[in-house]
Design an enzyme around this catalytic site. Structure first.
Site, short mmCIF file in Angstrom:
data_model
loop_
_atom_site.label_atom_id
_atom_site.label_comp_id
_atom_site.label_asym_id
_atom_site.label_seq_id
_atom_site.Cartn_x
_atom_site.Cartn_y
_atom_site.Cartn_z
N ASP A 126 3.45 -1.83 24.33
CA ASP A 126 4.12 -0.53 24.13
C ASP A 126 4.76 0.00 25.41
O ASP A 126 4.88 1.20 25.61
CB ASP A 126 3.14 0.53 23.58
CG ASP A 126 2.37 0.03 22.37
OD1 ASP A 126 3.03 -0.45 21.43
OD2 ASP A 126 1.13 0.08 22.38
N GLY A 168 7.90 -0.44 26.35
CA GLY A 168 9.33 -0.17 26.22
C GLY A 168 10.18 -1.41 26.41
O GLY A 168 11.32 -1.33 26.89
N LYS A 169 9.65 -2.56 26.01
CA LYS A 169 10.38 -3.83 26.21
C LYS A 169 11.67 -3.89 25.40
O LYS A 169 12.67 -4.44 25.85
CB LYS A 169 9.47 -5.00 25.82
CG LYS A 169 8.24 -5.14 26.68
CD LYS A 169 7.37 -6.32 26.26
CE LYS A 169 6.67 -6.10 24.94
NZ LYS A 169 5.67 -5.02 24.97
N ALA A 189 4.27 -6.62 16.18
CA ALA A 189 5.01 -6.03 17.29
C ALA A 189 5.97 -4.97 16.76
O ALA A 189 6.42 -5.03 15.63
CB ALA A 189 5.81 -7.12 18.02
N GLY A 190 6.28 -4.00 17.62
CA GLY A 190 7.26 -2.99 17.25
C GLY A 190 8.10 -2.64 18.45
O GLY A 190 7.61 -2.09 19.43
N HIS A 191 9.38 -3.00 18.42
CA HIS A 191 10.28 -2.71 19.53
C HIS A 191 11.29 -1.67 19.09
O HIS A 191 12.04 -1.88 18.15
CB HIS A 191 10.99 -4.00 19.99
CG HIS A 191 10.04 -4.98 20.63
ND1 HIS A 191 10.41 -6.27 20.96
CD2 HIS A 191 8.75 -4.86 21.00
CE1 HIS A 191 9.38 -6.90 21.51
NE2 HIS A 191 8.36 -6.06 21.54
N THR A 192 11.28 -0.53 19.78
CA THR A 192 12.16 0.59 19.43
C THR A 192 13.37 0.60 20.34
O THR A 192 13.24 0.60 21.56
CB THR A 192 11.39 1.92 19.53
OG1 THR A 192 10.25 1.87 18.67
CG2 THR A 192 12.29 3.08 19.13
N THR A 228 -3.77 -4.89 13.42
CA THR A 228 -2.86 -4.18 12.51
C THR A 228 -3.13 -4.52 11.06
O THR A 228 -2.52 -3.94 10.16
CB THR A 228 -1.39 -4.52 12.83
OG1 THR A 228 -1.20 -5.94 12.68
CG2 THR A 228 -1.02 -4.09 14.23
N ARG A 267 -4.98 -26.74 12.31
CA ARG A 267 -4.06 -27.75 11.77
C ARG A 267 -3.97 -27.75 10.24
O ARG A 267 -3.77 -28.78 9.61
CB ARG A 267 -4.42 -29.15 12.31
CG ARG A 267 -4.12 -29.30 13.78
CD ARG A 267 -4.79 -30.48 14.39
NE ARG A 267 -6.23 -30.29 14.46
CZ ARG A 267 -7.06 -31.02 15.21
NH1 ARG A 267 -6.57 -32.00 15.94
NH2 ARG A 267 -8.34 -30.79 15.21
N GLN A 321 3.69 -7.55 22.52
CA GLN A 321 2.42 -7.05 23.06
C GLN A 321 2.48 -6.97 24.60
O GLN A 321 3.54 -6.80 25.17
CB GLN A 321 1.24 -7.91 22.58
CG GLN A 321 0.91 -7.73 21.11
CD GLN A 321 1.71 -8.63 20.18
OE1 GLN A 321 1.99 -9.77 20.48
NE2 GLN A 321 2.09 -8.10 19.05
N THR A 357 -4.86 -9.60 21.40
CA THR A 357 -4.07 -10.16 20.31
C THR A 357 -4.42 -11.63 20.15
O THR A 357 -5.27 -12.16 20.86
CB THR A 357 -2.57 -9.92 20.55
OG1 THR A 357 -1.85 -10.19 19.34
CG2 THR A 357 -2.03 -10.78 21.68
N LYS A 371 9.67 5.22 31.06
CA LYS A 371 9.12 6.54 30.74
C LYS A 371 8.72 7.35 31.98
O LYS A 371 7.74 8.11 31.95
CB LYS A 371 7.93 6.40 29.79
CG LYS A 371 8.34 5.91 28.39
CD LYS A 371 7.27 6.19 27.36
CE LYS A 371 7.79 5.91 25.95
NZ LYS A 371 6.81 6.24 24.91
#
Length: 431
Positions: free
Chosen positions: A14, A16-17, A40-43, A130, A144, A225, A240, A332
């Site tokens: 988190d 800010g990537k 993942a969540g990229h804003t 999540t 495998r 992440q 993760t 930030k």
């Protein structure tokens, strides 16, 4: 040869990537996701418009950029197609510019079911996943027995593997967790629908990236992440399920390590963590609450509130060393505006000794008491400032202290969510 850049998170994610990857792609011909899944969540904010991405690389908003999902990613067909539909409904062409490695393991309904059942059973000891099946999908890969994208091309093999896997998972779901079983035939029918749209996007990602590099085209490798959530180097077991350090870009994308030329570490000007696990500098007072409110610290994927704390230089030092960070991008910074003073964690007391770097494992980190150094804050606004000289003197002093403590130079500073709200001291793609 082209200079290729790896963008990684240096804290607990988190950082800010997404914004920085999007910003850098004006120089890149291709952007590659090399690990993680739709957890993942990229804003991204462009011209005031917000876009949240989960699986699709953050370069998708640039019309000329090709986007790649490497074999280190675990892929949910349903989540991928939903994301494509949302982007294309907004006028962004995706399907013709997205390339998926045939070796990506698929996340299927039984993975999410087991993930959620396990977390429920753990109760107060839950890891804080999540619940989207990421961990179980990686387990199948290592065991495998994964169903991979390439299996969508072979109906008979796909059906056989589904029957075997669903039978295995149903034993766990029914008899260990008292959860409802799943139907292999129903999942097969779902995949029959998905394959018609996914298969045309499948290609030899590894070879394509090699050829692009040989032609001198610049590439950008995007991690999900953050380093302190890495399966090997993070606060295990509260981590993760994949390697999210810079070195993972090579196997995760299918390229040689020599193709990774510059590592840009994304660093939030304070520290946050979402989910469970130790967090030495966490704040439970009005300062921590203020950071969360001003920083809008809610997960882009889950909506969960993030825990907030002072900047942890000892933790960042570990991340700098593991990743071989060439330069840092501080994000930030504007969230720190208005604070009377700022604490920086420069080390910890652990079992009666002073240490200056984050130890390994959750138990050791939980036993750490932070050692703080206090700097004066600043009252002026840094929001949207686009030159280093325009920053308040105390803000510049804060950045210099971070450089000294962590051992890497500040290359970029983000002073707001939009592309233009960025200060560049050293461009990662510059010669």
């Amino acid at each position: 040869m082209a200079k290729n850049v790896v963008v990684i998170g240096t804290q607990w994610g988190d950082e800010g990537k997404g914004k920085i990857v999007d910003w850098l792609t004006d120089q890149a011909a291709g952007v590659v996701r090399f690990q993680g899944g739709h957890n993942a969540g990229h804003t991204l904010v462009v011209g005031g418009k917000k876009t949240v991405l989960h699986l699709i690389p953050s370069g998708i908003l640039r019309e000329s950029v090709h986007c790649f999902i490497g074999s280190g990613v675990v892929l949910s067909p349903e989540a991928l197609l939903k994301e494509i539909d949302e982007l294309e409904a907004a006028g962004i062409q995706v399907a013709k510019r997205l390339h998926i490695a045939p070796t990506c393991p698929l996340i299927l309904p039984y993975h999410a079911a087991l993930d959620q059942a396990r977390e429920l059973a753990r109760g107060s000891s839950k890891i804080g996943t999540t619940g989207r099946g990421i961990g179980p999908a990686y387990e199948d890969k290592v065991a495998r027995r994964a169903i991979r994208v390439i299996d969508l091309f072979d109906e008979e093999k796909l059906q056989q593997k589904l029957q075997e896997n669903v039978a295995l998972y149903n034993v766990q779901l029914q008899y260990i967790y008292q959860a409802a079983p799943l139907n292999a035939d129903e999942i097969f029918q779902q995949l029959q629908i998905f394959r018609e749209r996914i298969c045309p996007m499948v290609s030899d990602v590894s070879r394509t990236l090699y050829d692009m590099n040989q032609r001198g085209e610049k590439l950008l490798f995007e991690g999900a992440q953050g380093t302190l959530l890495d399966i090997d180097h993070g606060t295990y077991p509260f981590v993760t399920s994949s390697n999210c350090v810079a070195g993972a870009a090579a196997p995760g994308a299918g390229v040689a390590p020599q193709m990774l030329n510059y590592v840009l570490g994304i660093v939030k000007a304070y520290t946050t963590r979402v989910g469970s696990g130790p967090f030495p500098t966490e704040l439970f007072d009005e300062v921590g609450q203020g950071l969360g409110e001003r920083g809008q610290e809610f997960g882009a994927t889950t909506g969960r509130a993030r825990r907030c704390g002072w900047f942890d230089a000892a933790a960042l030092k570990r991340a700098i060393q593991i990743n071989g960070v060439s330069g840092m991008c501080i994000t930030k910074l504007d969230v720190m505006d208005g604070l009377e003073y700022i604490n920086i964690c420069v080390g910890y007391e652990l079992n009666g000794e002073k240490i200056d770097i984050l130890p390994f494992g959750a138990d050791a980190v939980a036993a750490c008491t932070p050692i703080y150094e206090t700097l004066p804050g600043w009252q002026e606004s840094t929001f949207g400032i686009q030159s280093y000289d325009g920053l308040p003197e105390n803000a510049q002093a804060y950045l210099r202290r971070i450089e000294t403590l962590c051992g890497a130079p500040v290359a970029m500073i983000s002073t707001g969510p939009d592309r233009e709200e960025t200060i560049v001291l050293q461009h990662p793609y510059a010669d």
